[in-house]
Design a protein around this motif. Structure first.
Motif, PDB file in Angstrom:
ATOM      1  N   GLU A 158       5.274 -58.521  -8.626  1.00 58.36           N
ATOM      2  CA  GLU A 158       5.473 -57.161  -7.864  1.00 58.36           C
ATOM      3  C   GLU A 158       4.862 -55.542  -8.540  1.00 58.36           C
ATOM      4  O   GLU A 158       3.685 -55.259  -8.694  1.00 58.36           O
ATOM      5  CB  GLU A 158       6.819 -56.930  -7.220  1.00 58.36           C
ATOM      6  N   PRO A 159       5.694 -55.204 -10.131  1.00 62.10           N
ATOM      7  CA  PRO A 159       5.239 -54.783 -11.222  1.00 62.10           C
ATOM      8  C   PRO A 159       3.946 -54.472 -11.661  1.00 62.10           C
ATOM      9  O   PRO A 159       3.068 -53.142 -12.033  1.00 62.10           O
ATOM     10  CB  PRO A 159       6.172 -54.182 -12.050  1.00 62.10           C
ATOM     11  N   VAL A 160       2.985 -55.654 -11.278  1.00 65.70           N
ATOM     12  CA  VAL A 160       2.146 -56.277 -11.808  1.00 65.70           C
ATOM     13  C   VAL A 160       0.751 -55.554 -10.930  1.00 65.70           C
ATOM     14  O   VAL A 160      -0.040 -54.505 -10.658  1.00 65.70           O
ATOM     15  CB  VAL A 160       1.541 -56.904 -12.658  1.00 65.70           C
ATOM     16  N   TRP A 161       0.652 -56.253  -9.759  1.00 71.91           N
ATOM     17  CA  TRP A 161       0.566 -55.974  -9.164  1.00 71.91           C
ATOM     18  C   TRP A 161       0.222 -54.581  -8.534  1.00 71.91           C
ATOM     19  O   TRP A 161      -0.863 -54.138  -7.499  1.00 71.91           O
ATOM     20  CB  TRP A 161       0.933 -57.397  -7.200  1.00 71.91           C
ATOM     21  N   GLU A 162       1.463 -54.378  -8.363  1.00 66.93           N
ATOM     22  CA  GLU A 162       1.764 -52.115  -7.400  1.00 66.93           C
ATOM     23  C   GLU A 162       1.051 -51.443  -8.674  1.00 66.93           C
ATOM     24  O   GLU A 162       0.454 -50.958  -7.613  1.00 66.93           O
ATOM     25  CB  GLU A 162       3.088 -52.247  -6.782  1.00 66.93           C
ATOM     26  N   ARG A 163       1.052 -52.166  -9.727  1.00 66.61           N
ATOM     27  CA  ARG A 163       0.625 -50.883 -10.453  1.00 66.61           C
ATOM     28  C   ARG A 163      -0.991 -51.090 -10.299  1.00 66.61           C
ATOM     29  O   ARG A 163      -1.856 -49.825 -10.377  1.00 66.61           O
ATOM     30  CB  ARG A 163       0.488 -51.405 -11.724  1.00 66.61           C
ATOM     31  N   ILE A 164      -1.704 -52.430 -10.309  1.00 67.53           N
ATOM     32  CA  ILE A 164      -3.246 -52.282  -9.699  1.00 67.53           C
ATOM     33  C   ILE A 164      -3.756 -51.644  -8.826  1.00 67.53           C
ATOM     34  O   ILE A 164      -4.075 -50.902  -8.830  1.00 67.53           O
ATOM     35  CB  ILE A 164      -3.798 -53.927 -10.047  1.00 67.53           C
ATOM     36  N   VAL A 165      -2.597 -51.520  -7.916  1.00 64.04           N
ATOM     37  CA  VAL A 165      -3.448 -50.987  -6.614  1.00 64.04           C
ATOM     38  C   VAL A 165      -2.938 -49.148  -7.081  1.00 64.04           C
ATOM     39  O   VAL A 165      -3.767 -48.300  -6.338  1.00 64.04           O
ATOM     40  CB  VAL A 165      -2.110 -51.321  -5.655  1.00 64.04           C
ATOM     41  N   GLU A 166      -2.134 -49.091  -7.811  1.00 62.75           N
ATOM     42  CA  GLU A 166      -1.940 -47.781  -8.135  1.00 62.75           C
ATOM     43  C   GLU A 166      -2.741 -46.994  -8.397  1.00 62.75           C
ATOM     44  O   GLU A 166      -3.455 -45.691  -8.456  1.00 62.75           O
ATOM     45  CB  GLU A 166      -0.328 -47.498  -8.851  1.00 62.75           C
ATOM     46  N   LEU A 167      -3.072 -47.676  -9.777  1.00 61.71           N
ATOM     47  CA  LEU A 167      -4.173 -46.854 -10.608  1.00 61.71           C
ATOM     48  C   LEU A 167      -5.436 -46.922  -9.468  1.00 61.71           C
ATOM     49  O   LEU A 167      -6.362 -46.275 -10.129  1.00 61.71           O
ATOM     50  CB  LEU A 167      -4.311 -47.791 -12.274  1.00 61.71           C
ATOM     51  N   ALA A 168      -5.727 -47.871  -8.889  1.00 62.68           N
ATOM     52  CA  ALA A 168      -6.841 -48.261  -8.295  1.00 62.68           C
ATOM     53  C   ALA A 168      -7.127 -46.403  -6.918  1.00 62.68           C
ATOM     54  O   ALA A 168      -7.516 -46.784  -5.992  1.00 62.68           O
ATOM     55  CB  ALA A 168      -7.433 -49.058  -6.995  1.00 62.68           C
ATOM     56  N   GLY A 169      -6.167 -46.171  -6.737  1.00 63.82           N
ATOM     57  CA  GLY A 169      -5.685 -44.961  -5.841  1.00 63.82           C
ATOM     58  C   GLY A 169      -4.686 -44.829  -4.708  1.00 63.82           C
ATOM     59  O   GLY A 169      -4.759 -43.880  -3.401  1.00 63.82           O
ATOM     60  N   GLY A 170      -4.353 -46.332  -5.363  1.00 58.90           N
ATOM     61  CA  GLY A 170      -3.353 -46.296  -3.647  1.00 58.90           C
ATOM     62  C   GLY A 170      -2.983 -46.974  -2.577  1.00 58.90           C
ATOM     63  O   GLY A 170      -4.512 -48.099  -1.927  1.00 58.90           O
ATOM     64  N   ARG A 171      -1.959 -47.536  -1.692  1.00 59.99           N
ATOM     65  CA  ARG A 171      -2.498 -47.690  -0.320  1.00 59.99           C
ATOM     66  C   ARG A 171      -4.052 -47.623  -0.155  1.00 59.99           C
ATOM     67  O   ARG A 171      -4.386 -46.131   0.429  1.00 59.99           O
ATOM     68  CB  ARG A 171      -1.118 -47.478   0.401  1.00 59.99           C
ATOM     69  N   GLY A 172      -4.770 -48.897   0.655  1.00 62.40           N
ATOM     70  CA  GLY A 172      -6.087 -48.705   0.622  1.00 62.40           C
ATOM     71  C   GLY A 172      -6.921 -48.881   0.177  1.00 62.40           C
ATOM     72  O   GLY A 172      -8.715 -48.292   0.337  1.00 62.40           O
ATOM     73  N   ALA A 173      -6.793 -49.114  -0.790  1.00 61.52           N
ATOM     74  CA  ALA A 173      -8.057 -49.008  -2.506  1.00 61.52           C
ATOM     75  C   ALA A 173      -8.440 -49.871  -2.348  1.00 61.52           C
ATOM     76  O   ALA A 173      -8.108 -50.943  -2.306  1.00 61.52           O
ATOM     77  CB  ALA A 173      -7.380 -49.009  -3.652  1.00 61.52           C
TER      78      ALA A 173
END
Length: 441
Positions: free
Chosen positions: A81-96
């Protein structure tokens, strides 16, 4: 923590990855069906892709990229979870919007689709980019020059490269003359304006301007050297020209193969990331490690080598663990908060007596030896590497001598069995292995 519904969804996704019943997985609503990727692109009112001159090459850019790199050492598990969620977070968060490239895979359609599903599971709006040498029924060269497809990637918030063979990525994204395709230009455009470029295994290898190509075993690389077009080939260079990147590092003892490449190409810094672990490289060149294990930093700024059989003197090794940071520009280390108060005391060592291993290229052996040395009463530790008596050059081996120096330091976590070790000196010398190496009694 996962909710019950999220755990159930993840189990279904994991079963699909392991088996063949992919069609039975509950599909995230944001994932387009593979057959509908191209019509979706044509129906979208996407901006025109940037002119090639604007994104031709990273070194031609007027300013440093504003984006972030997520460099994963391979073997990334779906539940990390830490890696996958960080990718999404860095791309702008939910819906990125994240473009997924299956280019490296032998089965790019399936690999890209499954990783797009994983990204969507963690909140992204991922889509598959059909640019891959092995993608059946498509012309990858035409797809790489498709203006509408390139525009879709240029306007995305991130890109993710699956694992496989890194040569397939560069083949798909570069023209036969070595120049950038429109798709590669668009990736650079997205990265420069603040997007995320993430990749695992082969997707990590392309991050530096030089990557491993048709490489032999680690020991053979030390014995026989490296050459352009053989063991080495041009990467895509997102991290810049001053850092060499390798992956699957600790579980496969690959740190040693980085050394001859770095010496041959003039790299002073090398970053090798282990499996199920990621290095995040921020725009300010701060590197953060997250995930299961860590990364090994090789520093050759003060190292030297003499002609002949491979050797190196006064290299430095540092092990950067989960939560630690290293700044490429300032060469400073920052241990994770849980290690800040756990600095090893040289006057009170835990390990007493000589430190030696006969398989320094083994699974995580180099980090284990570094960790013992920093908490030892010994000034150095020795590991050797040699091959089968039936190998070519069977009598050639190598001694890896690790030594504590004035700025060597180590930290232990207060909450986990985790350590960080910085600035251990490394000297590698060729040695003669007596044959027969052993006899029956």
């Amino acid at each position: 923590m996962f909710t019950l519904a999220r755990r159930c969804a993840f189990v279904l996704l994991a079963l699909a990855t392991a088996g063949q019943g992919v069609a039975q997985v509950a599909q995230p609503a944001a994932v387009p069906a593979e057959a509908k990727v191209q019509p979706e692109i044509k129906a979208q009112e996407a901006p025109k892709p940037p002119a090639p001159a604007e994104v031709k090459d990273s070194r031609a850019a007027a300013s440093a990229p504003k984006g972030t790199l997520v460099i994963i050492g391979g073997g990334l598990r779906g539940e990390n979870e830490p890696v996958w969620e960080r990718i999404v977070e860095l791309a702008g968060g939910r819906g990125a919007r994240i473009a997924v490239f299956g280019s490296a895979s032998a089965n790019p359609e399936r690999a890209a689709r499954l990783d797009a599903q994983r990204l969507n599971f963690y909140g992204a709006d991922a889509f598959v980019v059909p640019v891959a040498v092995r993608l059946k029924g498509t012309d990858y060269r035409a797809a790489a020059e498709d203006k509408e497809l390139a525009a879709k990637v240029a306007s995305a918030a991130g890109a993710y490269f699956v694992g496989g063979d890194q040569a397939r990525i560069t083949q798909a994204l570069r023209r036969p003359d070595g120049s950038s395709t429109l798709m590669l230009d668009s990736l650079w455009h997205m990265y420069r304006r603040g997007g995320v470029i993430a990749g695992t295994s082969a997707g990590a290898a392309i991050m530096s301007s030089t990557m491993f190509y048709n490489v032999r075993s680690v020991l053979s690389t030390l014995k026989r050297g490296v050459a352009d077009g053989m063991e080495m080939a041009p990467g895509l260079g997102f991290i810049g020209d001053d850092v060499f990147v390798d992956q699957h590092l600790l579980v496969r003892g690959r740190f040693a193969r980085m050394l001859p490449v770095m010496l041959a190409k003039g790299y002073k810094l090398g970053l090798g990331i282990d499996e199920n672990t990621a290095m995040i490289v921020y725009p300010n060149r701060e590197v953060e490690v997250i995930g299961y294990k860590g990364a090994l930093l090789i520093d050759l700024r003060n190292a030297s080598s003499v002609p002949g059989t491979f050797n190196v003197s006064n290299a430095r090794l540092s092990y950067i663990d989960n939560g630690d940071r290293f700044n490429i520009g300032t060469h400073t280390f920052t241990p994770s908060p849980d290690k800040a108060g756990g600095k090893f005391d040289p006057s009170n060592p835990y390990y007493i007596g000589p430190l030696f291993t006969a398989d320094v290229l083994g699974h995580t052996t180099i980090v284990d030896l570094m960790t013992k040395l920093i908490d030892s009463d010994q000034p150095d530790a020795i590991g050797i590497a040699f091959g089968s008596p039936r190998d070519l050059q069977a009598d050639l081996g190598f001694e890896f001598r690790l030594s504590r120096v004035n700025d060597s330091v180590g930290y232990a976590s207060a909450i986990a069995d985790a350590y960080s070790v910085y600035n251990i000196r490394l000297d590698v010398k060729p040695i003669k292995i007596q044959q027969p190496f052993y006899q029956y009694r």
